[in-house]
Scaffold this active site. Sequence first.
Site, mmCIF file in Angstrom:
data_model
loop_
_atom_site.group_PDB
_atom_site.id
_atom_site.type_symbol
_atom_site.label_atom_id
_atom_site.label_comp_id
_atom_site.label_asym_id
_atom_site.label_seq_id
_atom_site.Cartn_x
_atom_site.Cartn_y
_atom_site.Cartn_z
ATOM 1 N N GLU A 194 0.950 -1.586 0.194
ATOM 2 C CA GLU A 194 -0.312 -0.183 0.219
ATOM 3 C C GLU A 194 0.661 1.351 0.185
ATOM 4 O O GLU A 194 0.964 2.098 0.984
ATOM 5 C CB GLU A 194 -0.699 -0.179 1.127
ATOM 6 C CG GLU A 194 -2.027 -1.278 0.710
ATOM 7 C CD GLU A 194 -2.637 -1.600 2.125
ATOM 8 O OE1 GLU A 194 -4.036 -2.700 2.625
ATOM 9 O OE2 GLU A 194 -2.881 -0.562 2.870
ATOM 10 N N GLU A 244 -8.278 4.951 4.400
ATOM 11 C CA GLU A 244 -8.346 4.189 2.828
ATOM 12 C C GLU A 244 -8.042 5.277 2.379
ATOM 13 O O GLU A 244 -9.126 5.651 2.146
ATOM 14 C CB GLU A 244 -9.595 2.604 2.970
ATOM 15 C CG GLU A 244 -9.147 1.736 3.552
ATOM 16 C CD GLU A 244 -8.128 1.301 3.969
ATOM 17 O OE1 GLU A 244 -7.589 1.326 2.455
ATOM 18 O OE2 GLU A 244 -8.487 0.682 4.338
HETATM 19 ZN ZN LIG Z 1 -4.318 -1.974 3.877
#
Ligand SMILES: [Zn+2]
Length: 344
Positions: free
Chosen positions: A67, A224
């Site tokens: 990520e 997120e």
């Molecule tokens: Zn994650």
Amino acid sequence: MLDTLLKTKDFLALTLANPQSFPEPFGFDIGEHTRVDVWDTGVILFQPLQQVANKDVVLSCGVHGNETAPIELCNGLIRDLLEDKIRVGERTLFLIGNPAAINNGTRIVDENMNRLFSGEHSRGPGLVNPERIRARKLETYVDRFFRAREGAQRIHYDLHTAIRGSKHEKFAIYPYRPGRAYSAEQIMFLKAAGVDTVLFHHEPTTTFSYFSSENYGADAFTIELGKVYPMGQNDMTRFIATREMLSRLICDRDLELESYSPDKVNLYQVCRVINKQAEDFEFTFASDVENFTSFPKGFVLAREGGKDIRVELDSEAVVFPNAKVPVGQRTVIMLTAAQAPDVR
Ligand SMILES: [Zn+2]
């Protein structure tokens, strides 16, 4: 180590070159205004030498190694601090969570680190893999950071990106916090940072943000920031608002937040989590379904062990569907529109 960091100003590179640990902690001052302490690989603390404001801020990234956008975002802030382009006004701890997985370019090495906090790292088989060992260390660093003073507002933003697309590009998970109202100021800070959607979680979990929320009373969130892309392939223009607000926060600049109103943001309540009970668990919907896609009552979401799993409420939306998890772990979070949460 110190010389390399002072020369390159690239804390991420130093971290990835030493993914397990640094031989020893080190520290230095920037001018006469900032103290920098490096506690370990991926762990760097900035503190104003004078006039410390009233917030203690943890920014973590890379708990999942692939990520990359939050990792680049944090390393950019660290670089700007080291280059003296910006100066902290708040005590600020950066954590690059899982350097070994970042080097691998994978979400995990052996185990999902964001299921290993609040002591979970030492349960079951114990400290048997790199994620378990690292999760325990990260807990001790957060503990040391927050316990260094009482009375400050404690904040922890654990920054992620999601595997799939999403109807709401950026969203935050507000950990379960029984007996504590939700913070209107935090929700509006997130909105200003481009995170216009908040999910209220309904039960304790073993995530990093719940750990800080529960143990230190922190305003903590799993955030997120969009979809996963390989390192260097993120369109950083999508993170301008996030970066600007994080920078204002740690530099103690005016946040200029709007007043809270529930119609300015998208609020969802987690209604249930569906855990995997059998190896043959499968979803009925396409594997590329977007987060926040909703389904009507009675719809068969998944099948396992010859049984149907159906939508129970009038309408439920899915977030983080993933059938490929070990038996016993979460396959999906189910959401409904939030019913007047206690936001103050
Ligand atoms: Zn994650």
